[in-house]
Enzyme design. Structure first.
Site, PDB file in Angstrom:
ATOM      1  CG  ASP A 123     -59.573 -40.992 110.505  1.00 57.20           C
ATOM      2  OD1 ASP A 123     -60.805 -41.024 110.318  1.00 57.20           O
ATOM      3  OD2 ASP A 123     -58.995 -41.692 111.358  1.00 57.20           O
TER       4      ASP A 123
ATOM      5  NE  ARG B 234     -57.362 -41.845 114.080  1.00 61.22           N
ATOM      6  CZ  ARG B 234     -56.131 -42.345 114.045  1.00 61.22           C
ATOM      7  NH1 ARG B 234     -55.759 -43.256 114.932  1.00 61.22           N
ATOM      8  NH2 ARG B 234     -55.266 -41.946 113.130  1.00 61.22           N
TER       9      ARG B 234
ATOM     10  N   GLY C  32     -58.550 -49.497 111.286  1.00 62.48           N
ATOM     11  CA  GLY C  32     -59.907 -49.296 110.787  1.00 62.48           C
ATOM     12  C   GLY C  32     -60.010 -49.586 109.299  1.00 62.48           C
TER      13      GLY C  32
ATOM     14  CG  ASP D  46     -55.216 -39.561 110.399  1.00 58.71           C
ATOM     15  OD1 ASP D  46     -55.023 -40.363 109.462  1.00 58.71           O
ATOM     16  OD2 ASP D  46     -55.489 -39.926 111.560  1.00 58.71           O
TER      17      ASP D  46
ATOM     18  CB  THR E  40     -56.807 -43.886 107.464  1.00 61.22           C
ATOM     19  OG1 THR E  40     -57.567 -43.114 108.407  1.00 61.22           O
ATOM     20  CG2 THR E  40     -55.748 -42.992 106.848  1.00 61.22           C
TER      21      THR E  40
ATOM     22  CG  ASP F 194     -51.462 -42.872 112.830  1.00 59.73           C
ATOM     23  OD1 ASP F 194     -52.249 -43.811 113.039  1.00 59.73           O
ATOM     24  OD2 ASP F 194     -51.601 -41.746 113.332  1.00 59.73           O
TER      25      ASP F 194
ATOM     26  NE  ARG G 249     -56.924 -59.804  89.293  1.00 58.42           N
ATOM     27  CZ  ARG G 249     -58.105 -59.787  88.681  1.00 58.42           C
ATOM     28  NH1 ARG G 249     -58.411 -58.814  87.847  1.00 58.42           N
ATOM     29  NH2 ARG G 249     -58.987 -60.758  88.908  1.00 58.42           N
TER      30      ARG G 249
ATOM     31  NE  ARG H  46     -85.326 -34.332 118.669  1.00 60.28           N
ATOM     32  CZ  ARG H  46     -85.820 -33.452 119.522  1.00 60.28           C
ATOM     33  NH1 ARG H  46     -85.020 -32.514 120.023  1.00 60.28           N
ATOM     34  NH2 ARG H  46     -87.084 -33.475 119.877  1.00 60.28           N
TER      35      ARG H  46
ATOM     36  CB  ALA I 167     -53.599 -52.840  92.942  1.00 66.18           C
ATOM     37  CB  VAL I 168     -51.075 -55.900  96.641  1.00 64.98           C
ATOM     38  CG1 VAL I 168     -49.973 -56.815  97.179  1.00 64.98           C
ATOM     39  CG2 VAL I 168     -50.919 -54.497  97.210  1.00 64.98           C
TER      40      VAL I 168
ATOM     41  NE  ARG J 176     -58.890 -49.911 116.031  1.00 60.88           N
ATOM     42  CZ  ARG J 176     -58.606 -49.056 115.064  1.00 60.88           C
ATOM     43  NH1 ARG J 176     -57.341 -48.862 114.716  1.00 60.88           N
ATOM     44  NH2 ARG J 176     -59.546 -48.389 114.430  1.00 60.88           N
TER      45      ARG J 176
ATOM     46  CG  HIS K 273     -68.210 -47.618 112.899  1.00 56.56           C
ATOM     47  ND1 HIS K 273     -68.513 -47.166 114.161  1.00 56.56           N
ATOM     48  CD2 HIS K 273     -66.883 -47.916 112.903  1.00 56.56           C
ATOM     49  CE1 HIS K 273     -67.418 -47.215 114.908  1.00 56.56           C
ATOM     50  NE2 HIS K 273     -66.427 -47.651 114.168  1.00 56.56           N
TER      51      HIS K 273
END
Length: 325
Positions: free
Chosen positions: A131, A175, A15, A133, A129, A107, A29, A248, A26-27, A76, A254
């Protein structure tokens, strides 16, 4: 620095999360500043297997730090769970001269990164992520933006709920992890916060609380419901039937993944992306970058995946006091 690594590949997987572009920047440069080549791998492991690989330079990541999503796209890839495709991915890296890979994701993405490392490609994971998590780190890229997006949406729903004297159930993402629900519930002053970790289906308790507050003169009610609990529409029907209060359900979905990343997500993602490159330059592999007690650290990927992450016990504790009228 040890310059055994000559070319770094970077990919985003799983995601998307606001701040991924800051990490990519950053990676790229940091790699270039250390005299390394950089290649972008589009659409995660699926793109790796299809050799959707492009050269990247400083200009390629100009003006992206403020944007949501990921310029490398994401997908994915179920095939990458199979050993034959993991070996193929490593062989493709070698074919393109990639001897180090930075994987930005969750993960599932880290499992793939570990398999690349097993097949001889130096690999570092960066937790991207919404999440929150991943147990080895107190921060994951995108979480801060996601909770602010959800909080602002709930604030708006509170206005219309008050006008119509409604009960609103707001379902947030995460999730099976309730971190987004817990944080946004506290921040928005929700009357009830439901998480998969703590809620065991006692809908009658919620109904009784709504009824008690209505008797005390409360005109609106906000219930924040975690994605892992789900069934928000059915819950709304049950509450309305039992209380007579118009109820409601709103599923934010998303929108929590999108939007301009917050300052925190930009800064921390930048630090994590840079740290990943530094680890590769030090000859490290099969590691994941984490933030713990104010420091950016690294952990073994398998050890990190084996850790368990629970809701902050103190934050959950105070919800019981803060959600009383």
């Amino acid at each position: 620095m040890n310059n055994a690594v000559k070319t770094i590949g970077v990919l985003t997987s799983g995601g998307d999360a606001p701040g991924m572009n800051a990490a990519i920047r950053a990676v790229v440069r940091t790699s270039i500043s250390n005299g390394l080549n950089v290649k972008g791998i589009r659409r995660g492991y699926a793109g790796l297997l299809e050799e959707d690989i492009v050269d990247m330079n400083n200009l390629a990541v100009s003006d992206i730090i403020q944007t949501g999503g990921t310029i490398l796209y994401t997908a994915r890839c179920r095939e990458f769970k199979k050993e034959e495709y993991q070996k193929m991915g490593a062989d493709i890296c070698r074919k393109h001269g990639i001897d180090g890979v930075v994987v930005i994701g969750g993960d599932g993405s880290f499992n793939g990164a570990s398999k690349l490392a097993e097949n001889g490609i130096n690999t570092i994971g960066v937790p991207g992520t919404i999440d929150l998590d991943i147990a080895c780190t107190e921060y994951t890229i995108g979480f801060d933006t996601a909770i602010n997006t959800a909080m602002e949406a709930i604030d708006k729903l509170r206005d219309t709920s008050e006008s119509h004297e409604r009960c609103s159930i707001v379902e947030v993402m995460g999730r099976t992890a309730g971190h987004i629900a817990l944080w946004t519930g506290i921040a928005s002053g929700a009357e009830y916060i439901l998480t998969a970790e703590k809620f065991h289906g006692d809908i009658q308790r919620i109904i009784s609380k709504v009824q008690d507050r209505r008797r005390l003169g409360k005109k609106n009610h906000i219930i924040v419901n975690a994605e892992g609990v789900g069934n928000s529409n059915e819950m709304a029907k049950l509450i309305e039937l039992a209380t007579g209060i118009e109820t409601r359900a709103t599923i934010l979905g998303h929108i929590q993944r999108g939007g301009n990343p917050t300052c925190k997500d930009r800064v921390y993602a930048s630090a994590m992306g840079a740290k990943a490159v530094e680890l590769l330059c030090e000859g490290k592999t099969n590691r994941v970058v984490g933030y713990h007690h104010g420091e950016f650290l690294d952990f073994d990927i398998q050890e990190a995946l084996a850790m368990e992450k629970n809701l902050d016990p103190y934050l959950f504790h105070i919800t019981r006091k803060l959600t009383t009228r």
